[in-house]
Design a protein around this motif. Structure first.
Motif: not given
Length: 648
Positions: A96-116
């Protein structure tokens, strides 16, 4: 006879303390649980984004909504692991916890890319990907995090009909709460008037699990259901133009503002028609929705200065829907009982004495930065006043919205986990466990400019004004007998403190002191939402799972409602299948009227008995020891009678 009677008594007692599914308030052995339940604690990315370029807003909003969905799904898996007995620390981390971290990291990366792509790339977002498992009983706040295994509260029969709260420790006796301190005195330049808007109690049942402020364009963006009064065009896909053209439940048709808050439910074993829908029962928001007994919407002034008009389409959120894991920094829940409103609870539901009703109060931010109608985190463009009523540097005073919502619900019977008198709780994100500290209110200003000017004039001149331009003609005295600058409450004939609503009881009014907030700078300009391409709107959810889209029809909302009787609810249509994920939306004219996407129960619909557990067949299966005991007792009685006849 004695053995049979004892077997009957033991079985009946055990049956009385069994829970009905996930909502018993007991742990399956008759022991009431008062500890918290294990939950997923994830950093709130949205609150950290204080500046987002206009061009990046749609992508960022979509990814933030996805983060919420990922957390909700992880919490659901945590619940399932607890029910199967597989919730040990190692397995939860791995599955649960580790797979969630991976999913969130991908979404947060897309947020940073959109702002960039549209501006300067934000720093430090990567550190927000990791979540922790908070064990049952952990307190509110960022410091209460651990990777320990769930406690007994994560096991079946946790508490609440949805299995994720509330628990006994979420309630407190209102009579044990100390009265609040008196309000600070008003200054000579204070704005002492008030303006009330009557928009009903949502008798027509306009509800959905969207949030057009936080998750525009995303179905089920809230993961919990809201009550709506005022504007009738509320959905995740409503543009400012849609809201401006929609009808309103308000008596004064010049107020098309949207007022909404999480629904209150009784955990009584019944199921609403959203029991199988996202945002409802599938996400732990279960039980009978309670329609408010009374809703008062009052705009009041500032104890130091005159107020200025709110800009049209100003958005304000008060409270924090994620305060249980975020901590209480932005929490602004206030709970009390009629007759005791000088006593307020911030993180507990009230236990009211007989004859007293539950009261929820939201006092919104009343300082505006003078530029933006919204901000990236939906907070930095508005602020609370300091205890003395002053606004932060660079902010100006605006009318303060005070929402007071009254419910006719009994105090829950905590000794039996709510079996005799059911527990009640607000809807929440599933991992927030229905904690009262997560309560919140949302407001979008869609007042006509003329009516807004009337409001400001009324407040600044010290008058009390009501619906349809009604004016009591009274002017508040700057020297109230209490010495604290009390003003006349609308229609009450009593005194009212600045920032409080008219109360039909004789209880002293609560304090108006708001939590202070450090002034923050937000130079982000909110995009013009009136030009946002509109999207298709989902039809009311009837739980059927079918999908219907309406791109062509327009509803006539121009006729003023007859307030003598509640409006008849519209006939429900087929419901969409809501995944909670953002989907590409077809564009259409911004002038096209959006059909409200709300759960609208038909007039004849009544909550139905929960069919998953506690049914007649299951009850019969559980009562076979009692039947055997009855047979033994009767056999013993017959043998006793025969023995007596033989003896004589």
């Amino acid at each position: 006879m004695l053995g049979g009677g004892g077997l009957v008594a033991a079985n009946v007692y055990a049956s009385a303390t069994e829970g009905w599914g996930d909502g018993s308030g007991t742990n399956g052995t008759g022991q009431v649980l008062s500890a918290g339940m294990a939950t997923i604690d994830c950093p709130d990315v949205g609150s950290r984004l204080t500046a987002v370029p206009d061009a990046a807003r749609p992508d960022v909003d979509r990814e933030l909504a996805l983060l919420d969905r990922q957390t909700a799904e992880a919490y659901h898996r945590l619940q399932q692991s607890g029910q199967t007995g597989a919730a040990d620390s190692g397995s939860v981390e791995d599955t649960i916890v580790n797979p969630l971290k991976e999913q969130r990291a991908a979404a947060i990366g897309r947020i940073a890319d959109a702002i960039d792509r549209a501006g300067e790339r934000p720093q430090g977002l990567d550190a927000l990907a990791a979540c922790t498992l908070r064990p049952g009983g952990a307190g509110t706040g960022a410091g209460a995090q651990s990777s320990a295994a769930p406690t007994q509260s994560a096991q079946p029969g946790g508490a609440g009909q949805g299995g994720n709260g509330p628990v006994v420790s979420d309630y407190a006796d209102i009579t044990s709460v100390p009265p609040e301190a008196a309000n600070p005195p008003q200054q000579s330049g204070a704005s002492r008037g008030s303006f009330a808007s009557d928009c009903g109690v949502n008798a027509n049942g306009l509800r959905n699990s969207d949030n057009v402020i936080v998750a525009p364009g995303v179905s089920n963006g809230a993961h919990h259901f809201h009550d709506y009064v005022g504007n009738q065009g509320n959905s995740a896909f409503a543009s400012d133009d849609d809201l401006a053209k929609a009808g309103t439940s308000c008596v004064d048709q010049g107020d098309r503002s949207t007022y909404y808050w999480p629904v209150l439910r009784l955990q009584n074993g019944t199921q609403e028609r959203d029991a199988g829908s996202p945002g409802g029962g599938t996400e732990g928001n279960a039980g009978q929705i309670v329609t408010p007994k009374q809703v008062t919407l009052t705009f009041v002034g500032n104890p130091r200065d005159k107020v200025t008009a709110m800009p049209r389409f100003l958005r304000i959120i008060t409270g924090d829907a994620k305060a249980f894991v975020n901590g209480p920094g932005n929490a602004n829940a206030s709970w009390s009982c009629t007759g005791y409103e000088n006593r307020q609870l911030k993180d507990k539901y009230p236990l009211c004495p007989p004859g007293s009703d539950v009261v929820r109060t939201f006092k919104f931010q009343s300082c505006w930065d003078g530029r933006n109608i919204d901000s990236a985190n939906h907070r930095t463009h508005v602020a609370f006043t300091a205890p003395d009523g002053s606004c932060p540097a660079g902010f100006q005073a605006i009318p303060q919205l005070v929402q007071r919502i009254v419910y006719d619900v009994k105090a829950p019977s905590l000794q039996d986990g709510g079996r005799t008198a059911p527990l009640f709780a607000v809807d929440s994100f599933p991992e927030q466990l229905h904690k009262p500290v997560t309560d919140h209110g949302d407001f979008i200003n869609v007042f006509d400019e003329d009516l807004m000017r009337q409001m400001v004039d009324c407040i600044n001149s010290g008058r009390t004004c009501g619906p349809d331009g009604g004016d009591s003609g009274t002017t508040a005295s700057p020297t109230a007998s209490s010495g604290s600058g009390a003003t006349a409450a609308p229609g009450s004939g009593t005194t009212q403190q600045p920032g409080d609503t008219a109360t039909p009881t004789s209880a002293p009014a609560p304090s108006t002191a708001q939590p202070s907030e450090e002034p923050r700078t937000d130079a982000t300009t909110t995009p013009d939402r009136t030009t946002t391409p509109d999207r298709h709107t989902t039809a009311p959810d009837d739980g059927s799972g079918s999908t219907k889209q309406d791109h062509t029809t327009k509803r006539d909302h121009t006729t003023k409602q007859d307030r003598s009787t509640p409006p008849a609810p519209p006939t429900p249509t087929s419901a969409p299948t809501r995944s909670g994920a953002a989907q590409p939306q077809p564009s259409r004219s911004a002038s096209a009227q959006a059909t409200p996407a709300g759960y609208v129960p038909p007039a004849a619909a009544q909550p139905q008995a929960q069919g998953t557990q506690g049914g007649l067949a299951e009850t019969g299966a559980h009562l076979w020891p009692a039947a055997l005991g009855t047979l033994l007792a009767l056999s013993g009685l017959i043998m006793l009678l025969r023995a007596r006849r033989l003896r004589y």
